[in-house]
Design a protein around this motif. Structure first.
Motif, mmCIF file in Angstrom:
data_model
loop_
_atom_site.group_PDB
_atom_site.id
_atom_site.type_symbol
_atom_site.label_atom_id
_atom_site.label_comp_id
_atom_site.label_asym_id
_atom_site.label_seq_id
_atom_site.Cartn_x
_atom_site.Cartn_y
_atom_site.Cartn_z
ATOM 1 N N HIS A 129 99.349 57.012 34.418
ATOM 2 C CA HIS A 129 100.372 58.021 34.162
ATOM 3 C C HIS A 129 101.544 57.459 33.375
ATOM 4 O O HIS A 129 102.060 58.122 32.459
ATOM 5 N N HIS A 182 101.710 60.216 29.881
ATOM 6 C CA HIS A 182 102.238 61.227 30.796
ATOM 7 C C HIS A 182 101.397 62.496 30.855
ATOM 8 O O HIS A 182 101.688 63.392 31.663
ATOM 9 N N SER A 225 100.368 62.956 37.406
ATOM 10 C CA SER A 225 101.541 62.221 37.879
ATOM 11 C C SER A 225 101.392 61.851 39.350
ATOM 12 O O SER A 225 100.900 62.641 40.158
#
Length: 246
Positions: free
Chosen positions: A52, A56, A60
């Motif tokens: 992550h 991104h 998450s």
């Protein structure tokens, strides 16, 4: 249960098991009741932290950890520890989710290292790509006034292999690989102390401690701090959590 603390773990489970083993082994005890009171949250399905941080768009790890923090806060532990260096990427968000003190492992590690090795000049860091990318340890080390090295790409690849190929996948420590990494950081990159910036590396240190190199092991350090704080809360002592890193 009252006067206890919470361990947020499972990232990964072998590293968390190492923390619990050291915690119980180091706690002074002559009977069952001498051990510390704590709750272990072994949340093994938390998404990969490094994946992550580097991308991104990947799931998450913040929402499940916030959920853990909030759930545990309802039980009113005295403090919490999180057994994953890389997860401290979201430390501010996690601490903001609760009034319960969450001990900052990287900050504590560098604080203790500074006291233990006052004559050290250059500090090495071996860690996951995520911990390297988020600069958690790098910023702490530089702020403490040390020179800093992460080695080169070859050594970082060796570290990743030790963490993922050996420990996370195979469930074992390649001691020769671990020793070679430490030797290279000391000899080639002239590091006086090597920070173990991943709890899998702490697991490697527990299983293969027979080497001559100075290491700052965040998990070992937070074990000692957990015992110190756990014994204080049992005695009913008031703790100033703003001062625990000094």
């Amino acid at each position: 249960m009252r006067k206890f603390f919470t361990v947020i773990g499972g990232m990964g489970s072998l590293a968390t098991e190492s923390y619990i083993h050291l915690l119980n082994e180091r706690t002074p005890s002559k009977k069952d009741q001498d051990y510390l009171d704590y709750i272990l949250v072994n949340h093994s399905t938390v998404p990969d932290r490094t994946a992550h941080i580097l991308d991104h768009s990947k799931p998450s790890f913040l929402p499940p950890l916030v959920e853990d923090i909030k759930q545990q806060s309802l039980l009113k532990p005295e403090f919490m520890v999180m057994i994953c260096n890389t997860a401290h990427y979201y430390y501010k968000e996690l601490q903001a989710a609760t009034d319960i003190p969450l001990i900052h492992m990287p900050h504590m590690t560098v604080s203790v290292m500074k006291d233990k090795y006052p004559n050290a000049k250059k500090i090495g860091l071996i860690a996951t790509k995520g911990t390297i990318a988020d600069h958690i340890y790098e910023d702490e080390i530089k702020e403490a006034g040390f020179e800093f090295s992460m080695g080169d790409q070859e050594i970082r690849d060796q570290v990743e292999s030790l963490i993922y190929d050996d420990i996370k996948i195979k469930g074992k420590v390649d001691a020769a690989k671990y020793y070679d990494i430490l030797k290279t950081m000391h000899d080639k990159f002239e590091c006086d102390v090597i920070v173990l910036g991943c709890t899998e590396l702490s697991y490697a240190q527990e299983k293969a401690p027979d080497h001559p190199y100075n290491v700052a092991d965040g998990q070992s350090i937070i074990v000692d701090k957990s015992i110190e704080l756990g014994q204080k809360i049992r005695r009913g002592e008031k703790i100033d959590y703003t001062q625990i890193y000094k």
